[in-house]
Write an enzyme that holds these catalytic residues in place. Structure first.
Site, short mmCIF file in Angstrom:
data_model
loop_
_atom_site.label_atom_id
_atom_site.label_comp_id
_atom_site.label_asym_id
_atom_site.label_seq_id
_atom_site.Cartn_x
_atom_site.Cartn_y
_atom_site.Cartn_z
N THR A 1 -30.13 52.65 98.17
CA THR A 1 -30.27 51.22 98.45
C THR A 1 -30.95 51.08 99.81
OG1 THR A 1 -28.29 50.67 97.20
CG2 THR A 1 -29.04 49.05 98.82
N LYS B 1 -31.56 45.01 93.42
CA LYS B 1 -30.36 45.74 93.88
C LYS B 1 -29.76 45.04 95.09
CE LYS B 1 -27.24 48.96 94.13
NZ LYS B 1 -27.33 50.30 94.71
N LYS C 1 -23.55 49.01 105.79
CA LYS C 1 -24.98 49.33 105.63
C LYS C 1 -25.69 48.31 104.75
CE LYS C 1 -26.29 52.59 102.57
NZ LYS C 1 -27.37 52.03 101.71
#
Lengths: 312, 312
Positions: free
Chosen positions: A102, A178, A246
Site C-alpha cells: 500500500t 486501495k 502508515k
C-alpha cells in the site's frame, strides 16, 4: 510483442506473513518460485516448503521475469528495486514488477513511469484479504496497468487471487482504490473502538453490544471482524496499529496533494498515532481502544475471564 | 399484578414517517389504535387508513393504556407527556409509555423515574430500521424496562417489531445501545462520503468504487446503503442530515457526562453540522458529501446522467 527472456521464474520479494503466503500459493500452483528476504531464517522457512531462495533482489532479478513485491512501504519498494542490491538493474527488458504494498497513488504513478523508462512493465496491485487468504491464493487485488503487464502477470495473479479488479491501464488507479479502502478500514476500526468504549462506559455488557450492533445499521466489516479481539482481550497482531499509522498517513499525504480536507480520517489517524505513542504500535489494530482506556475510567474485558470465573 | 383500566386502546403520538408506519402496523395487527399529531392533514391521512385520531396527547390519554411516543427528540417527549395538553396527567395508573425517540440515556433514566413517580410504566424503546420496516411491523427495538412494562407492551411490540432486544430492567439501557448504534451510523455515513470524495478526487469512477468497496474490508452497512444516493444524486431524505446533527450531539453530550473523549464522532458531528450550516440539513444524510464538494474541486455525479448521455 513481449520480449522473451531465458529466465521464467516468479520472484517474491518480502516473505512476511503476506509474502510467504503468496509465495506458497504460487508454488502450489506449480510455478517456479524464488523467494527473497533479508532474514536468513525466513528464507530457510520457505526452502523447507519446497521453494528456492536468494538473499538479494539483484540475485533474484537474474533468474526471474516476474517479480512480486510484498514489502511494507514505499521506502522498501524503492530499496528493493533501485537500491544497491536492487532488482531493476538486473531484470531482463520486458520483465514485470507486480507491486503489492500500500503506497501513495502518486508514488505508484511515478514508479510506473520510472519502470517504463527502464524497459520494464508494472502492475500497480495492492492486495487485500489477510495472511490466510494469501496462503490459499484467495486475495483480492486492486490493480491497474497495461494489457502487456496483465498478460505477463496472468499466471501469477491467478495463483494469488480470487478476485482481480482491473481499475485502469496505468499504475495509480489500483493504489487509489486501495487507499479509499484503507481510509474506510482505518476509520471503521477507530470508530468500533470508540463506540465500544462509549457503550461499556455506559455500563452495557460488551458481548451484548457486539450482538446487537452486528445486526443493526451501525455494523461494518471491521466492527464485526475486530471487536471480537477486544472481547477476548486478544491483541495478537493480525494487522498492527502501526499499519494504520502508515496507511492513514498516506491518506493524509494524498489529501494534502489533492487539497482535500478529510477530518474524519484525520481524527482516526490521531487515535492510531496515540496508540502507537502509548506503546501499542505492534499490537493488533483493535488495541486502538487502549487509548480510550488510558484517558477515562473505562475497564476493558480481561483475557481468560471465562476461566477465572470458573476458578474457586 | 397490573392495574386494569377500562381503556385499552394503543395510542401513537407523532405520525411522521416512522409513527405513521407504526400506527398502521398496529392497526393491521388488529389492535384498536388512536393516532395523535399536531398536523390536521396528517391526522386525516391516518383516519383515511381506518384509524382514529385526536388532536392532543391529553385527549389520547383518556382512551389509551399504552402510548407509543414516536416524536423527534427529548424536548418533544417532554412536551407531549408533561406539557399543557400532555398525556401523563390523563393516563390511568399502571398505563405504559413506550418511548421510541433517540434521546440521551440520562434523559431516558430520569424519564423512567418520573413516570414511576406518576404511577406509570415505561419502556425505553428506541427503534431502528426506517419507514418501510415501520410500516411492515419489522422494526428492531433496543429496549429496557420492567417485566410489568414488557407484559403490558407485548401486543404492541409484537406488532411493531421483528426483533426486540431486551437490554436491561430499567430505562436507560435501551437508549445506551441505540446511542452506540447512532455513533457508528453517523461516523460511517460521514466516512463513506469522505472516502468517496477522496476516490473521485483521484479520478476513480464512483460506480467502480462502490463495486469494489462493497466487496472489501472497507465496507459498512451505511456505505452500502447510502452511497447509492450519491451515485444517483438523489438526496430525497430517507433520514436527514439534521437527524445526525441531533444524534451525534447526544453522543457528544453523553461523552461530556461520562468524561469520555470521542474525537472520531466529534469530527463526524462537525461534518454534519457543516452540511446543515450550508443549507442541506433537510436533505438525505448522504448530502454530507456536499461539504467536501464545497471545499474542493470535487465534482459529484449529477442526476439523470444516464438520460443526458442518451440525448443528442
Amino acid at each position: 510483442m513481449q520480449q522473451q527472456s531465458p529466465s521464467s521464474a516468479v520472484g517474491v520479494i518480502g516473505l512476511g506473513a503476506m509474502g510467504m503466503g503468496i509465495a506458497s500459493a504460487l508454488l502450489e500452483a506449480g510455478l517456479p518460485v524464488i523467494g527473497c528476504d533479508v532474514s536468513a531464517s525466513t528464507r530457510d522457512a520457505f526452502v523447507a516448503q519446497g521453494g528456492r531462495s536468494v538473499a538479494t533482489p539483484a540475485e533474484l532479478a537474474a533468474e526471474c521475469d516476474v517479480v512480486v513485491l510484498v514489502v511494507v512501504n514505499a521506502e522498501q519498494v524503492e530499496a528493493v528495486l533501485f537500491g544497491e542490491q536492487g532488482a531493476v538493474a538486473g531484470l531482463a527488458p520486458g520483465s514485470l514488477v507486480i507491486q503489492c504494498a500500500t503506497v501513495a497513488p502518486s508514488f505508484a504513478r511515478s514508479l510506473g513511469e520510472r519502470l517504463t523508462a527502464a524497459g520494464l512493465e508494472m502492475l500497480d496491485a495492492p492486495i487485500s484479504g489477510g495472511a490466510a487468504k494469501a496462503r490459499s491464493g484467495d486475495l483480492s487485488v486492486m490493480s491497474s496497468g497495461s494489457e502487456a503487464a496483465y498478460a505477463k502477470g496472468q499466471a501469477a495473479l491467478e495463483a494469488m487471487a480470487a478476485t482481480v479488479y482491473r481499475l485502469g491501464d496505468t499504475p495509480g488507479a489500483g493504489s487509489s482504490v486501495k487507499l479509499v479502502n484503507q481510509h474506510l478500514a482505518g476509520v471503521h476500526i477507530a470508530a468500533a473502538a470508540e463506540a465500544m468504549a462509549l457503550g461499556m462506559s455506559m455500563g452495557i455488557d460488551p458481548d451484548t453490544l457486539y450482538e446487537v450492533i452486528t445486526h443493526s445499521a451501525g455494523n461494518s466489516w471491521m466492527f464485526e471482524n475486530r471487536v471480537p479481539h477486544i472481547l477476548k482481550a486478544d491483541y495478537t497482531p493480525l494487522s498492527a496499529v502501526d499499519i494504520f499509522v502508515k496507511d492513514l498517513n498516506i491518506v493524509h499525504q494524498t489529501g494534502r496533494e489533492l487539497r482535500l480536507s478529510m477530518p474524519v480520517a484525520a481524527s482516526a489517524l490521531q487515535q492510531f498515532t496515540a496508540a502507537s505513542g502509548a506503546g501499542f504500535g505492534r499490537e493488533d489494530d483493535a488495541a486502538v481502544i487502549k487509548v480510550y482506556q488510558r484517558l477515562s475510567a473505562l475497564e476493558l474485558p480481561a483475557a481468560n475471564d471465562a476461566q477465572r470465573e470458573g476458578e474457586p
